[in-house]
Scaffold this active site. Sequence first.
Site, PDB file in Angstrom:
ATOM      1  N   HIS A 583      10.932  12.058   7.393  1.00  0.00           N
ATOM      2  CA  HIS A 583      12.298  12.339   8.642  1.00  0.00           C
ATOM      3  C   HIS A 583      12.063  10.986   9.475  1.00  0.00           C
ATOM      4  O   HIS A 583      12.329   9.793   9.632  1.00  0.00           O
ATOM      5  CB  HIS A 583      12.314  13.677   9.178  1.00  0.00           C
ATOM      6  CG  HIS A 583      12.723  13.348  10.259  1.00  0.00           C
ATOM      7  ND1 HIS A 583      14.500  13.780  10.263  1.00  0.00           N
ATOM      8  CD2 HIS A 583      12.741  12.674  11.737  1.00  0.00           C
ATOM      9  CE1 HIS A 583      14.796  12.957  11.633  1.00  0.00           C
ATOM     10  NE2 HIS A 583      14.122  13.031  12.754  1.00  0.00           N
ATOM     11  N   GLU A 584      10.122  11.208   9.623  1.00  0.00           N
ATOM     12  CA  GLU A 584       9.640   9.327  10.717  1.00  0.00           C
ATOM     13  C   GLU A 584       9.759   8.623   9.169  1.00  0.00           C
ATOM     14  O   GLU A 584      10.144   7.218  10.059  1.00  0.00           O
ATOM     15  CB  GLU A 584       8.040  10.076  10.713  1.00  0.00           C
ATOM     16  CG  GLU A 584       7.980  11.337  11.739  1.00  0.00           C
ATOM     17  CD  GLU A 584       8.764  11.552  13.127  1.00  0.00           C
ATOM     18  OE1 GLU A 584       9.350  10.280  13.775  1.00  0.00           O
ATOM     19  OE2 GLU A 584       9.483  12.787  13.587  1.00  0.00           O
ATOM     20  N   HIS A 587      13.066   6.366   9.773  1.00  0.00           N
ATOM     21  CA  HIS A 587      13.088   5.940  11.674  1.00  0.00           C
ATOM     22  C   HIS A 587      12.574   4.117  11.025  1.00  0.00           C
ATOM     23  O   HIS A 587      12.418   3.471  11.406  1.00  0.00           O
ATOM     24  CB  HIS A 587      12.480   6.285  12.485  1.00  0.00           C
ATOM     25  CG  HIS A 587      13.211   7.155  12.700  1.00  0.00           C
ATOM     26  ND1 HIS A 587      14.536   7.534  13.626  1.00  0.00           N
ATOM     27  CD2 HIS A 587      12.728   8.905  13.212  1.00  0.00           C
ATOM     28  CE1 HIS A 587      15.086   8.077  13.452  1.00  0.00           C
ATOM     29  NE2 HIS A 587      13.866   9.546  13.647  1.00  0.00           N
ATOM     30  N   HIS A 590      14.437   2.206   8.994  1.00  0.00           N
ATOM     31  CA  HIS A 590      14.882   1.515   9.421  1.00  0.00           C
ATOM     32  C   HIS A 590      14.516   0.491  10.466  1.00  0.00           C
ATOM     33  O   HIS A 590      15.363  -0.844  10.510  1.00  0.00           O
ATOM     34  CB  HIS A 590      15.579   2.485  10.438  1.00  0.00           C
ATOM     35  CG  HIS A 590      17.018   2.288  10.761  1.00  0.00           C
ATOM     36  ND1 HIS A 590      17.654   2.823  11.885  1.00  0.00           N
ATOM     37  CD2 HIS A 590      17.927   1.163  11.035  1.00  0.00           C
ATOM     38  CE1 HIS A 590      19.542   2.550  12.124  1.00  0.00           C
ATOM     39  NE2 HIS A 590      19.135   1.233  11.403  1.00  0.00           N
TER      40      HIS A 590
END
Length: 807
Positions: A583-584, A587, A590
């Site tokens: 999940h991290e 980020h 992106h």
Amino acid sequence: MIKTARSGLWTCSRCLRQASQARQQQQQRRWLHAASSTANIGTAHPPPVNHAPPDAKHDDALLRQIFDSPPTFKYFAKPLKDVLSGRNVGLFRNKYLTSPEGFLKFAEVTVKRAQKLVDKVLNASTLEEYKAIVRDLDRLSDLLCRVLDVSDFVRVTHPDVKIQAAASQAWSFVYQYMNQLNTETGLSVQLGKALNNPEVMDSWNEEEQTVANILQQDFMKSAIHLPKESRDRFVDLSQTISELGSSFVEDMQPEEKYLEFPSSKAQGMDPRTAQRLVRGGVIRLPTMSPEATMALRTIHDEDTRKAIYYATRTASRRSVKVLETVLRLRAELAALSGFKSYGHMALQDKMMAKSPESVHEFLLALSKHNSSRVEQDVADLLKEKGRKLNQHTATDLHPWDKDYYMESIRSGMRSQRRHDDFLSAYFSLGTVMQGLSRLFNRLYGIRFVPKDTLPGETWHPDVRRLDVISDTDGHVAVLYCDLFYRDDKSPNPAHFTVRCSREISQEEIQETAEQGADGVEGLPHFESHIDAANDGMHVSKKPGSSSVMQLPTIALICDFRQDGRLRNEPALLDYYEMETLFHEMGHAIHSILARTSLQNVAGTRCATDFAELPSTLMEHFCADPTVLSLFARHYATDKPLPYEMVADRLRISTRFKASDRENHIILAMLDQAYHSSLPNSAGFDSTETYHSLQREHGKLPSDARGTRWQGFFGHLFGYGGAYYSYIFDEVLSERVWRVVFAGGKDHGAVNRENGERLKSNLLRWGGSRNPWRCLSGALQDERLIDGDEKAMRIVGSWGVKDDPTAK
């Protein structure tokens, strides 16, 4: 989780949101790394490492070892300190940050540079000067973010209290200056003139027009267009809301801090937990604790569960009063700025859902789609209750029954498993990092390459640095990974953008050559003007261009334990921890792939209800058998992971996903109601508002009278009017996974064409393109491009993963 602090006009909306939230192989050819590092001494731009395919296998093996093998990491990192004789290069290679005193110097130099830009904008009069305004204002924002981003990170992460204090001082100094700019009407007037000039507007590209509109909306939200008396009231309200909101989050308390009951009533509770809490035959259970949560799930006695339920669902009257005060003040703030409600103010410009009405359409459509599944959950719970009470089917389900019977059903599912659950043996930290690199290489043509760190570059010896290398663009980002547990470290996982992607103009580079004559004293020694323009941090050049880009610099923080460290065994992650790292890293990817020219729209600096899409999408990848086959192997035997273990785990963990979603839908509705005009009404009662929404839209039993759970809802402060974002992005990510990556079928999760489709349509733009246009392009669904209430209703109708009825 994207780590942010407080909101301010001259920093992006994600840069300064709530600081209080922050308190989460064999060493082959080692001499080559040491030799290349030695060659870098005294040069402005270190020669690039040769990342030809023969080295890729070495980098891939080393990546696993520097996380899994402490001796390998120690051997890998140690030589540089000897070679460089301890020269401090500064934190993140920022040459100002070599000592605590350097933080304030960095802040002072930055404010002087910022003031020159302010004067330039205020004095603009020619057409060419007005054309330059948007980039000048973006650069102003970047200058302030350079200090605020790194200072905010350091003050909540660095183990040295002196450096923490210095970072806090620098943060406050620049934040105060930023507040002064927020009352500078001249900047707003000048931007307005530029926006109203057709010739200026025609000269700006899409990215520049987007940033100009963002800045204009920020001015409006800061009430800068109002008379001075109203502006002063706006500042006072903002400060009071900030202080009360922080108090609400940090000091929330239950009405009863402890609950006491006879140990004879604790049957079903974990015996070790009960033994730890019992004194004189009485269990003293802390209300706000994981033990209370587990007790509600496991204790057989219904009356005891009921007492625990009331205690854990009833916030103190003080907490509720503080919350209601914040809500009323936010309503006043919005009215002062000319908005119908705080929700309208929060959603107008930096959200995909442009209005509360659109959010309402989405939530209603999703609730309708989800309701039949929740009804089935309730039927199953009643059946389980009847089974345990020796009835055919129970007729009523109380609020304190729900968690207990859910856990009972899950326990039954666990007992049917045909194998032991030791998933963590297949998820050593090194293999997971290796798997992420392999996945990104297949999807986007980028990979992680371990890099030696120089003295002073990191904040702790455990930090690993990875360079992100593209097969087409070379070095595109720097990633610092602080992933291991420490006593003094926040347990919250987080992604920090320490410095954004942004194009550095030739004019800026020239200015650095003249700094000595401009009264800026005490500058560090820089090897070149380009080096000075980015404070010594990393830059790159676009292929075939003279353009210089400041590289995204990212810090990932996790809290993984190294229980086998003394035995030189790797840190083993459970499935949830592995999912968190994926999940991290969503980020981070992106931030890495969105290399925009302007920092206001770099990477995760996009619509708030769009920012969690890439990270939530990564949770689908880590559950995909093809992706897991890239890396998941037993740390000792090297045997591949049997996927049935993951499938069983997912079946159990998602057993009541529809019920969980109903809770989040109602909380999102509550957030919308609290930030409507409702708090202005006489007799506003936040408790009755919550219970009414549960009764109207919930299939599960609603909270009992006397409870006040909303006093524990800390996200109301940090995500006021935007709490729906997570569930919105969950639905979007499920759709992208199903449409773009074929739900993982036929190796769709590792297909380069699919990865390029997502990158070119969505990831590369950051916040520089309308997110609805990005989503429409990625999904090839023209119905979404307008982003209106109809589009929000369509998204709500998509519902949950693998639903054959979704259109």
